[in-house]
Design a protein around this motif. Structure first.
Motif, PDB file in Angstrom:
ATOM      1  N   VAL A  57       0.848  -1.199   0.000  1.00  0.00           N
ATOM      2  CA  VAL A  57       0.000   0.000   0.000  1.00  0.00           C
ATOM      3  C   VAL A  57       0.886   1.254   0.000  1.00  0.00           C
ATOM      4  O   VAL A  57       0.641   2.205  -0.745  1.00  0.00           O
ATOM      5  CB  VAL A  57      -0.965   0.018   1.217  1.00  0.00           C
ATOM      6  CG1 VAL A  57      -1.760   1.315   1.274  1.00  0.00           C
ATOM      7  CG2 VAL A  57      -1.925  -1.157   1.147  1.00  0.00           C
ATOM      8  N   LEU A  58       1.948   1.221   0.829  1.00  0.00           N
ATOM      9  CA  LEU A  58       2.848   2.381   0.912  1.00  0.00           C
ATOM     10  C   LEU A  58       3.498   2.684  -0.432  1.00  0.00           C
ATOM     11  O   LEU A  58       3.725   3.840  -0.778  1.00  0.00           O
ATOM     12  CB  LEU A  58       3.929   2.138   1.975  1.00  0.00           C
ATOM     13  CG  LEU A  58       3.503   2.410   3.420  1.00  0.00           C
ATOM     14  CD1 LEU A  58       4.622   2.035   4.381  1.00  0.00           C
ATOM     15  CD2 LEU A  58       3.129   3.880   3.628  1.00  0.00           C
ATOM     16  N   GLU A  60       2.159   2.513  -3.160  1.00  0.00           N
ATOM     17  CA  GLU A  60       1.156   3.204  -3.981  1.00  0.00           C
ATOM     18  C   GLU A  60       0.837   4.604  -3.437  1.00  0.00           C
ATOM     19  O   GLU A  60       0.133   5.375  -4.080  1.00  0.00           O
ATOM     20  CB  GLU A  60      -0.152   2.398  -4.005  1.00  0.00           C
ATOM     21  CG  GLU A  60      -0.102   1.151  -4.856  1.00  0.00           C
ATOM     22  CD  GLU A  60       0.058   1.451  -6.337  1.00  0.00           C
ATOM     23  OE1 GLU A  60      -0.578   2.397  -6.823  1.00  0.00           O
ATOM     24  OE2 GLU A  60       0.844   0.752  -6.997  1.00  0.00           O
ATOM     25  N   THR A  61       1.343   4.886  -2.228  1.00  0.00           N
ATOM     26  CA  THR A  61       0.958   6.142  -1.565  1.00  0.00           C
ATOM     27  C   THR A  61       1.403   7.376  -2.345  1.00  0.00           C
ATOM     28  O   THR A  61       0.672   8.366  -2.407  1.00  0.00           O
ATOM     29  CB  THR A  61       1.515   6.165  -0.124  1.00  0.00           C
ATOM     30  OG1 THR A  61       0.973   5.045   0.552  1.00  0.00           O
ATOM     31  CG2 THR A  61       1.086   7.406   0.631  1.00  0.00           C
ATOM     32  N   ASN A  63       1.628   7.721  -5.534  1.00  0.00           N
ATOM     33  CA  ASN A  63       0.661   7.932  -6.626  1.00  0.00           C
ATOM     34  C   ASN A  63      -0.645   8.513  -6.090  1.00  0.00           C
ATOM     35  O   ASN A  63      -1.254   9.376  -6.722  1.00  0.00           O
ATOM     36  CB  ASN A  63       0.357   6.610  -7.334  1.00  0.00           C
ATOM     37  CG  ASN A  63       1.551   6.110  -8.117  1.00  0.00           C
ATOM     38  OD1 ASN A  63       2.398   6.899  -8.513  1.00  0.00           O
ATOM     39  ND2 ASN A  63       1.621   4.810  -8.338  1.00  0.00           N
ATOM     40  N   LEU A  64      -1.046   8.006  -4.920  1.00  0.00           N
ATOM     41  CA  LEU A  64      -2.302   8.496  -4.331  1.00  0.00           C
ATOM     42  C   LEU A  64      -2.164   9.972  -3.942  1.00  0.00           C
ATOM     43  O   LEU A  64      -3.060  10.779  -4.217  1.00  0.00           O
ATOM     44  CB  LEU A  64      -2.680   7.654  -3.103  1.00  0.00           C
ATOM     45  CG  LEU A  64      -4.027   8.002  -2.476  1.00  0.00           C
ATOM     46  CD1 LEU A  64      -5.183   7.577  -3.364  1.00  0.00           C
ATOM     47  CD2 LEU A  64      -4.188   7.347  -1.109  1.00  0.00           C
ATOM     48  N   ASN A  65      -1.025  10.318  -3.336  1.00  0.00           N
ATOM     49  CA  ASN A  65      -0.801  11.717  -2.944  1.00  0.00           C
ATOM     50  C   ASN A  65      -0.822  12.633  -4.162  1.00  0.00           C
ATOM     51  O   ASN A  65      -1.365  13.739  -4.112  1.00  0.00           O
ATOM     52  CB  ASN A  65       0.541  11.859  -2.209  1.00  0.00           C
ATOM     53  CG  ASN A  65       0.447  11.318  -0.796  1.00  0.00           C
ATOM     54  OD1 ASN A  65      -0.644  11.186  -0.246  1.00  0.00           O
ATOM     55  ND2 ASN A  65       1.585  10.981  -0.218  1.00  0.00           N
ATOM     56  N   ALA A  67      -2.438  12.047  -6.898  1.00  0.00           N
ATOM     57  CA  ALA A  67      -3.842  12.142  -7.340  1.00  0.00           C
ATOM     58  C   ALA A  67      -4.597  13.154  -6.479  1.00  0.00           C
ATOM     59  O   ALA A  67      -5.400  13.943  -6.995  1.00  0.00           O
ATOM     60  CB  ALA A  67      -4.499  10.769  -7.269  1.00  0.00           C
ATOM     61  N   ILE A  68      -4.320  13.151  -5.155  1.00  0.00           N
ATOM     62  CA  ILE A  68      -4.996  14.097  -4.243  1.00  0.00           C
ATOM     63  C   ILE A  68      -4.597  15.533  -4.608  1.00  0.00           C
ATOM     64  O   ILE A  68      -5.444  16.428  -4.683  1.00  0.00           O
ATOM     65  CB  ILE A  68      -4.661  13.783  -2.764  1.00  0.00           C
ATOM     66  CG1 ILE A  68      -5.241  12.422  -2.360  1.00  0.00           C
ATOM     67  CG2 ILE A  68      -5.199  14.863  -1.835  1.00  0.00           C
ATOM     68  CD1 ILE A  68      -4.726  11.876  -1.035  1.00  0.00           C
ATOM     69  N   LYS A  70      -3.591  16.651  -7.502  1.00  0.00           N
ATOM     70  CA  LYS A  70      -4.206  17.044  -8.780  1.00  0.00           C
ATOM     71  C   LYS A  70      -5.673  17.399  -8.586  1.00  0.00           C
ATOM     72  O   LYS A  70      -6.177  18.332  -9.207  1.00  0.00           O
ATOM     73  CB  LYS A  70      -4.072  15.902  -9.797  1.00  0.00           C
ATOM     74  CG  LYS A  70      -2.684  15.828 -10.421  1.00  0.00           C
ATOM     75  CD  LYS A  70      -2.601  14.673 -11.393  1.00  0.00           C
ATOM     76  CE  LYS A  70      -1.203  14.555 -11.972  1.00  0.00           C
ATOM     77  NZ  LYS A  70      -1.037  13.287 -12.700  1.00  0.00           N
TER      78      LYS A  70
END
Lengths: 103, 308
Positions: A57-58, A60-61, A63-65, A67-68, A70
Motif C-alpha cells: 500500500v505504501l 502506492e501512496t 501515486n495516491l498523494n 492524485a490528491i 491534482k
C-alpha cells in the motif's frame, strides 16, 4: 490468515483451556514455555503478514498523494476560473453602465 | 437569436448533459459510500487495537515464569510482539485515512459550491453580451423584449457548467483509475487481515475469560461466588459474534461499484444495487462496538490504557 498461522492459533486456543493441575512439574514447565512461545509467535506472524500488505500500500501512496494534489489543483483552477468569470461579468456591467451614462 | 434558436440549443444541450448529470450522481453515490467505508474501517481498526491491548494484558499474568530473569524476558518479548502488531494496525489506519483524503477531495469537487456561482457568472456574462448586442443592433433602444431570453441563457449556462464538471470528473477518474483500483484491491487485503486479527483476539479473550473465570474456579473446588452470573455473561458474549463476513462482502460490492465507474459502464441500476449492499457498511462497526462492550475486561482493569 495463512494455514500455518491458523494452525498455531488453533493449538494456542486449545492449550489455553488445558487443565494443567495434574501435570508433572516438568510438564507444567513445558506447558508454560509453549504458551509463551505461541503468545509471541502469533502476534509477530500477524504483524509480519499485515506488514507485507502495508508495504504494498505504501508503494502506492506516492501515486495516491499525487492524485490528491491534482484533485486539489482542479478545484483551485475552477476557483480561478470563477474569479475570472466574475471579473469579466463585472467589467461588462461597468461598460454597460458607462455606455448608458454616455448616451 | 430568437426564442426558437434558444430552445433548439437548449434541447440539444439537455440531451448531451443529461447523461453527464446522471454520471455525477453515480460518482457522488459511490464516493459517499466509499467515505462511509473508510470511516467504518477506521472504527474496526480502533476496535481491533483495543482487543490487541486487552488480550496482551490478560495473557501476561497467566503462567508467569518462576525465575525473575525469565519474567523480565517474557515481559519484554511480549511487549515487543504486541507493539509490532499495534504499529502495523496504526500504519493500516494511516493509509486508510489517506484514501479517505482522496475520496473527500473528489466529493468536494463533485459537490463544489462554486459550480452554482460559476453558472451564475457565466449566465451574467452571456446575458450582458446579449444585452449589448441588442442595444447596438436596435440603436440603444430598450432591452425589455429580450428579457424573456435571459432565463434560457442562464439555464444554458448552468447546463454548460454541469457538463464541464461531469467531463472534468470523468477525466479525473480515467486518470486515477489505476492508482485507485490498486489501492482499493490492496485495502481489501488489509481488511481481510484486520478482520481476522480482530476475530482471533476476540476468541482468545473469550477463552482466557472461560479459563480464569469459569474453568479454574469450577475445577479447583473454589467457592463459586458470582460464578453463575459470569457464566451467563460468557454465553451472552458467544451469542453476539459480529458478522465480519458481511462487512467483507459489502466491501467487495463497493469495489465492484468502483470498477463499473472506472469501466465507464455507468448503469444506475447496477450501481445502486451494489451500493444498497455497500451502504449496510454504515454503522456496522458502531453496532459491533455495542456488541463488543461485553468483551471480558474483568480480569484486569484496562480503563487506564491509552489507545493511539
Amino acid at each position: 490468515m495463512t494455514t500455518h498461522l491458523a494452525n498455531l492459533v488453533d493449538k494456542y486456543h486449545n492449550l489455553i483451556l488445558l487443565d494443567t493441575e495434574n501435570l508433572s512439574p516438568e510438564g507444567k514447565e513445558k506447558y508454560v514455555e509453549n504458551m509463551h512461545k505461541l503468545e509471541i509467535m502469533i502476534p509477530n506472524l500477524e504483524a509480519k503478514q499485515l506488514h507485507s500488505v502495508n508495504q504494498q500500500v505504501l508503494s502506492e501512496t506516492a501515486n495516491l498523494n499525487e492524485a490528491i494534489d491534482k484533485l486539489s489543483n482542479t478545484a483551485l483552477s475552477d476557483d480561478i476560473y470563477l474569479a475570472l468569470c466574475n471579473a469579466v461579468s463585472n467589467s461588462i456591467d461597468i461598460i454597460g453602465s458607462l455606455l448608458g451614462t454616455a448616451l | 437569436m430568437n426564442i426558437n434558436n434558444y430552445a433548439t440549443i437548449a434541447a440539444s444541450t439537455v440531451f448531451v448533459t443529461a447523461c453527464a448529470t446522471n454520471n455525477i450522481h453515480n460518482n457522488a453515490a459511490v464516493t459517499e459510500a466509499s467515505l462511509a467505508y473508510v470511516e467504518e474501517f477506521d472504527k474496526l481498526i480502533g476496535e481491533t487495537l483495543t482487543h490487541v491491548y486487552q488480550v496482551d494484558a490478560n495473557e501476561l499474568p497467566e503462567n508467569r515464569p518462576a525465575k525473575r530473569e525469565n519474567k523480565k524476558a517474557r515481559l519484554n518479548k511480549k511487549t515487543e510482539a504486541t507493539l509490532n502488531l499495534a504499529d502495523e494496525l496504526i500504519q493500516t489506519r494511516k493509509t486508510n485515512k489517506q484514501l479517505g483524503r482522496y475520496f473527500k477531495a473528489l466529493q468536494a469537487l463533485i459537490n463544489n459550491p462554486s459550480r452554482d456561482s460559476m453558472s451564475d457568472s457565466l449566465g451574467n456574462i452571456v446575458s450582458n453580451i446579449a444585452k449589448e448586442n441588442h442595444r447596438q443592433k436596435n440603436k440603444y433602444e430598450t432591452y425589455a423584449s429580450s428579457y424573456e431570453n435571459e432565463s434560457y441563457l442562464r439555464k444554458l449556462s448552468s447546463m454548460a457548467v454541469n457538463a464541464h464538471y461531469a467531463k472534468s470528473i470523468k477525466d479525473i477518474l480515467r486518470r486515477d483509475k489505476d492508482t485507485i483500483s490498486q489501492y482499493i484491491a490492496l485495502q481489501q487485503k488489509q481488511l481481510d487481515f484486520v478482520a481476522s486479527t480482530y476475530k482471533r483476539h476476540k476468541e482468545t479473550a473469550h477463552r482466557l475469560y472461560f479459563k480464569t473465570e469459569l474453568q479454574d474456579p469450577y475445577l479447583n473446588d473454589k467457592p463459586l461466588i458470582g460464578w453463575v452470573a459470569r457464566r451467563l455473561e460468557w454465553f451472552e458474549m458467544r451469542q453476539t459474534e459480529p458478522d465480519l463476513e458481511a462487512l467483507m462482502d459489502n466491501y467487495n460490492d463497493l469495489k465492484k461499484a468502483w470498477a463499473r465507474l472506472f469501466q465507464e459502464k455507468i448503469d444506475a441500476v447496477s450501481i445502486n444495487h451494489s451500493l444498497s449492499d455497500a451502504n449496510q457498511l454504515i454503522g456496522f462497526v458502531s453496532k459491533l462496538r455495542s456488541k463488543t462492550d461485553t468483551v471480558p475486561t474483568t480480569l484486569i482493569d484496562l480503563s487506564t490504557i491509552d489507545t493511539p
